[in-house]
Design a protein around this motif. Sequence first.
Motif, PDB file in Angstrom:
ATOM      1  N   HIS A 132      -4.457  -4.677   6.774  1.00 25.91           N
ATOM      2  CA  HIS A 132      -4.439  -4.449   5.331  1.00 25.91           C
ATOM      3  C   HIS A 132      -3.096  -4.880   4.766  1.00 25.91           C
ATOM      4  CE1 HIS A 132      -8.185  -2.232   5.680  1.00 25.91           C
ATOM      5  NE2 HIS A 132      -7.649  -1.518   6.653  1.00 25.91           N
ATOM      6  N   PHE A 133      -3.143  -5.681   3.723  1.00 22.62           N
ATOM      7  CA  PHE A 133      -1.926  -6.191   3.117  1.00 22.62           C
ATOM      8  C   PHE A 133      -1.362  -5.191   2.115  1.00 22.62           C
ATOM      9  CE2 PHE A 133      -4.448  -9.863   4.414  1.00 22.62           C
ATOM     10  CZ  PHE A 133      -3.526 -10.543   5.201  1.00 22.62           C
ATOM     11  N   ALA A 134      -0.076  -5.319   1.843  1.00 28.28           N
ATOM     12  CA  ALA A 134       0.610  -4.396   0.927  1.00 28.28           C
ATOM     13  C   ALA A 134      -0.026  -4.443  -0.458  1.00 28.28           C
ATOM     14  CB  ALA A 134       2.092  -4.760   0.844  1.00 28.28           C
ATOM     15  N   GLY A 135      -0.294  -3.263  -1.006  1.00 28.31           N
ATOM     16  CA  GLY A 135      -0.864  -3.162  -2.350  1.00 28.31           C
ATOM     17  C   GLY A 135      -2.290  -3.624  -2.465  1.00 28.31           C
ATOM     18  N   ASP A 136      -2.946  -3.871  -1.318  1.00 33.83           N
ATOM     19  CA  ASP A 136      -4.284  -4.464  -1.364  1.00 33.83           C
ATOM     20  C   ASP A 136      -5.378  -3.450  -1.659  1.00 33.83           C
ATOM     21  OD1 ASP A 136      -6.278  -6.527  -0.996  1.00 33.83           O
ATOM     22  OD2 ASP A 136      -6.728  -5.569   0.919  1.00 33.83           O
ATOM     23  N   CYS A 137      -5.394  -2.306  -0.965  1.00 32.77           N
ATOM     24  CA  CYS A 137      -6.533  -1.405  -1.118  1.00 32.77           C
ATOM     25  C   CYS A 137      -6.138   0.047  -0.875  1.00 32.77           C
ATOM     26  CB  CYS A 137      -7.656  -1.794  -0.168  1.00 32.77           C
ATOM     27  SG  CYS A 137      -7.198  -1.708   1.578  1.00 32.77           S
ATOM     28  N   VAL A 138      -6.973   0.934  -1.419  1.00 32.53           N
ATOM     29  CA  VAL A 138      -6.865   2.361  -1.169  1.00 32.53           C
ATOM     30  C   VAL A 138      -8.264   2.865  -0.820  1.00 32.53           C
ATOM     31  CG1 VAL A 138      -7.152   2.951  -3.626  1.00 32.53           C
ATOM     32  CG2 VAL A 138      -6.122   4.608  -2.067  1.00 32.53           C
ATOM     33  N   PHE A 139      -8.356   3.688   0.208  1.00 31.19           N
ATOM     34  CA  PHE A 139      -9.625   4.277   0.642  1.00 31.19           C
ATOM     35  C   PHE A 139      -9.705   5.702   0.091  1.00 31.19           C
ATOM     36  CE2 PHE A 139      -8.466   1.007   3.615  1.00 31.19           C
ATOM     37  CZ  PHE A 139      -9.663   0.388   3.951  1.00 31.19           C
ATOM     38  N   CYS A 169      -2.214  -0.216   3.743  1.00 29.77           N
ATOM     39  CA  CYS A 169      -1.077  -0.803   4.461  1.00 29.77           C
ATOM     40  C   CYS A 169      -0.143   0.264   5.032  1.00 29.77           C
ATOM     41  CB  CYS A 169      -0.310  -1.739   3.527  1.00 29.77           C
ATOM     42  SG  CYS A 169       1.100  -2.567   4.287  1.00 29.77           S
ATOM     43  N   SER A 170       0.305   1.191   4.192  1.00 30.94           N
ATOM     44  CA  SER A 170       1.318   2.171   4.616  1.00 30.94           C
ATOM     45  C   SER A 170       0.728   3.481   5.109  1.00 30.94           C
ATOM     46  CB  SER A 170       2.270   2.458   3.450  1.00 30.94           C
ATOM     47  OG  SER A 170       1.560   3.063   2.370  1.00 30.94           O
ATOM     48  N   ASN A 171      -0.574   3.706   4.895  1.00 30.89           N
ATOM     49  CA  ASN A 171      -1.219   4.987   5.211  1.00 30.89           C
ATOM     50  C   ASN A 171      -0.682   6.137   4.362  1.00 30.89           C
ATOM     51  OD1 ASN A 171      -2.988   4.037   7.203  1.00 30.89           O
ATOM     52  ND2 ASN A 171      -1.376   4.111   8.747  1.00 30.89           N
ATOM     53  N   TYR A 172       0.019   5.821   3.286  1.00 32.29           N
ATOM     54  CA  TYR A 172       0.525   6.851   2.378  1.00 32.29           C
ATOM     55  C   TYR A 172      -0.668   7.609   1.805  1.00 32.29           C
ATOM     56  CZ  TYR A 172       3.747   8.866  -1.085  1.00 32.29           C
ATOM     57  OH  TYR A 172       4.524   9.713  -1.849  1.00 32.29           O
ATOM     58  N   THR A 173      -0.619   8.934   1.886  1.00 33.27           N
ATOM     59  CA  THR A 173      -1.800   9.762   1.627  1.00 33.27           C
ATOM     60  C   THR A 173      -1.629  10.601   0.369  1.00 33.27           C
ATOM     61  OG1 THR A 173      -2.244   9.867   4.002  1.00 33.27           O
ATOM     62  CG2 THR A 173      -3.348  11.492   2.607  1.00 33.27           C
ATOM     63  N   LYS A 287       5.212  17.029   3.246  1.00 31.69           N
ATOM     64  CA  LYS A 287       5.549  17.118   4.674  1.00 31.69           C
ATOM     65  C   LYS A 287       4.723  16.132   5.501  1.00 31.69           C
ATOM     66  CE  LYS A 287       6.836  22.020   4.463  1.00 31.69           C
ATOM     67  NZ  LYS A 287       6.529  23.393   4.955  1.00 31.69           N
ATOM     68  N   LEU A 288       3.433  16.009   5.168  1.00 31.67           N
ATOM     69  CA  LEU A 288       2.571  15.094   5.905  1.00 31.67           C
ATOM     70  C   LEU A 288       3.050  13.649   5.766  1.00 31.67           C
ATOM     71  CD1 LEU A 288      -0.005  14.285   7.449  1.00 31.67           C
ATOM     72  CD2 LEU A 288      -1.236  14.360   5.263  1.00 31.67           C
ATOM     73  N   ASN A 289       3.406  13.231   4.547  1.00 34.94           N
ATOM     74  CA  ASN A 289       3.816  11.849   4.317  1.00 34.94           C
ATOM     75  C   ASN A 289       5.193  11.537   4.903  1.00 34.94           C
ATOM     76  OD1 ASN A 289       1.577  10.655   2.938  1.00 34.94           O
ATOM     77  ND2 ASN A 289       2.102  11.834   1.114  1.00 34.94           N
ATOM     78  N   ARG A 290       5.984  12.558   5.147  1.00 34.75           N
ATOM     79  CA  ARG A 290       7.298  12.332   5.751  1.00 34.75           C
ATOM     80  C   ARG A 290       7.303  12.646   7.249  1.00 34.75           C
ATOM     81  NH1 ARG A 290      11.401  11.441   2.091  1.00 34.75           N
ATOM     82  NH2 ARG A 290      10.855  11.791  -0.109  1.00 34.75           N
ATOM     83  N   GLU A 302       8.256   6.204   3.905  1.00 31.35           N
ATOM     84  CA  GLU A 302       9.174   5.077   4.018  1.00 31.35           C
ATOM     85  C   GLU A 302       8.422   3.748   3.966  1.00 31.35           C
ATOM     86  OE1 GLU A 302      11.180   5.859   7.652  1.00 31.35           O
ATOM     87  OE2 GLU A 302      12.495   7.402   6.798  1.00 31.35           O
ATOM     88  N   ARG A 303       7.269   3.664   4.655  1.00 31.26           N
ATOM     89  CA  ARG A 303       6.480   2.434   4.620  1.00 31.26           C
ATOM     90  C   ARG A 303       5.895   2.191   3.229  1.00 31.26           C
ATOM     91  NH1 ARG A 303       4.819  -0.127   9.190  1.00 31.26           N
ATOM     92  NH2 ARG A 303       2.813  -0.681   8.256  1.00 31.26           N
ATOM     93  N   PHE A 304       5.558   3.257   2.541  1.00 30.55           N
ATOM     94  CA  PHE A 304       5.066   3.120   1.167  1.00 30.55           C
ATOM     95  C   PHE A 304       6.157   2.538   0.271  1.00 30.55           C
ATOM     96  CE2 PHE A 304       5.006   5.170  -3.071  1.00 30.55           C
ATOM     97  CZ  PHE A 304       3.899   4.530  -3.596  1.00 30.55           C
ATOM     98  N   GLN A 305       7.369   3.082   0.365  1.00 28.61           N
ATOM     99  CA  GLN A 305       8.474   2.584  -0.457  1.00 28.61           C
ATOM    100  C   GLN A 305       8.801   1.128  -0.135  1.00 28.61           C
ATOM    101  OE1 GLN A 305      10.033   4.133  -2.966  1.00 28.61           O
ATOM    102  NE2 GLN A 305       8.857   6.012  -2.770  1.00 28.61           N
ATOM    103  N   GLU A 306       8.679   0.767   1.128  1.00 35.67           N
ATOM    104  CA  GLU A 306       9.055  -0.574   1.559  1.00 35.67           C
ATOM    105  C   GLU A 306       7.963  -1.609   1.305  1.00 35.67           C
ATOM    106  OE1 GLU A 306      10.139  -2.951   5.741  1.00 35.67           O
ATOM    107  OE2 GLU A 306       9.870  -0.756   5.723  1.00 35.67           O
ATOM    108  N   LEU A 307       6.700  -1.253   1.540  1.00 37.34           N
ATOM    109  CA  LEU A 307       5.613  -2.229   1.500  1.00 37.34           C
ATOM    110  C   LEU A 307       4.699  -2.100   0.294  1.00 37.34           C
ATOM    111  CD1 LEU A 307       4.655  -2.027   5.292  1.00 37.34           C
ATOM    112  CD2 LEU A 307       6.088  -3.745   4.185  1.00 37.34           C
TER     113      LEU A 307
END
Length: 514
Positions: A132-139, A169-173, A287-290, A302-307
């Motif tokens: 999954h590419f950055a900014g491409d999709c959200v499930f 991409c980042s699994n940011y939830t 807490k989960l996202n960190r 961190e992956r969300f901020q970066e990607l």
Amino acid sequence: MQVQTYRKALHLHCCSAMSLRQMAKMASVSINTARKIVSVAQANEWDWATIQDMDDRQLKTCFHTVRQQESGKVMPDWVAIHQLMQAKHQTLIQLWDEYRNQLKSAAYSYSQFTYYYREFLSKIDITMRQVHFAGDCVFVDYAGQTIPWFDAVQGKQHEAQLFVGVLGCSNYTFAWASASQKLHDWIEAHNQMFRFFGGVPATVIPDNLKSAVTTPGNDPAINKTYQEQAEHYGCVVVPARVRKPQDKSKAELGVKLATQWVTVPLRRQQFFSLEEINIALAELLEKLNRRSFKRLPGNRFERFQELDKPALKPLPAEPYEYGEWMAAQKVGPDYHVYVLNHAYSVPWRLVGERVEARVSPSAISLFHLSKRVAIHPRDDTPGAATTNPNHRPEAHQAYASRTAHHYLEWAYGLGTATSEVVQAQFHGKADFSISGSKACQQLQHLAKHYGNTRVEAACARALAIQSPTIKSLRSILLHRLDELHRSVHPAATLIPPHANVRGSDYYAGESRHE
């Protein structure tokens, strides 16, 4: 081809980075048709805002469908084609172009090429790690386990539904508790999610619940309100295939993690409102996202901020306002349509046409051929009507302008008595009272027939006898009582002298003859 198919394909073209093959599949058209749609859009330099401003007839005239059927072609080596497709950045259209250059006229068209390739894929069992590419999709999906809370006012126990969104991409939830899984809560959950992300991904991938997909299958029908929200945010809704969990693996994993790290701890607490749940939920979500990854460096935040975050589309100026669509209905001869038992006007030229109504908490919007033709403040008064004066024909506008103020302006030109009679017709009634207007119209007809002077005199006499009605005025004018210069209750006149009439002197004497 239906015009809504063109709109769907153009929306996919303008608001996503899909390939022609993906766009054709989502819009249920051939690759040639998809290519032609894109070609017309590029030639006219259309953006989504321009397309939204066009009605169905204007849009449909820009396209002509062409279908080609070919035979006597040479089938490609699908095993070799599939092996080449495993390479990064390899596209099917490049392989088809090479195949066509080799076989010339014996080659299948691109649409047939892709069709047979899909047939080949359906016969093999392959599990692929998706990238999954950055900014491409959200499930997005709802968790199966709910969070209980107690309503002290109603004295009832409720179960909050947990909405979960995971960036590919980042699994940011993201997670948010709502009262139900109904359309209103589903739409609000997306508003909250986009605000939480601070931007909008290109694609939203939901499951096939009713709030998202009205008709699942190979050609899923997106709920119209949900589709409208996607257009507002400039993203595309691509539902997961029915009974294909691999299409929403990120959502399944996100739901599992949210259940483990959010739902289970919250179920051990006592809550008395949804607001309390969401406050506590936000702390656990942070807490989960960190929380550090097991196999990767860093964490989801961190992956969300970066990607993901730099690649997200910006949020619109205002969040989407929820609105439900009502079934199309024909405009009646009074140029009104009923929405929730209240009548709303549309331009009178649409009489006999079919219009759709969009109902939001604050407004009623009416659409004809996918273009808005009227908007009114919402009024839930049953049986009443809301009318925009500009929607009336000129003759109706002139008639509607005849209010108490209109007739008083005319009456002041005749005199004080006439204006008092006009005021009496509207006493205790609204300024636009139909009965009051009809009475004043009859008064104007009397003035035209008998003259202003006589009508003013007749009004004065009617006021004197405390009967300022049109019936009394008509009787006064008919019997010419307005021309008699006498009071309403005339004093007794002196009896004229007569030889047989005894005067006062006769009765003043001390005696009289019987």
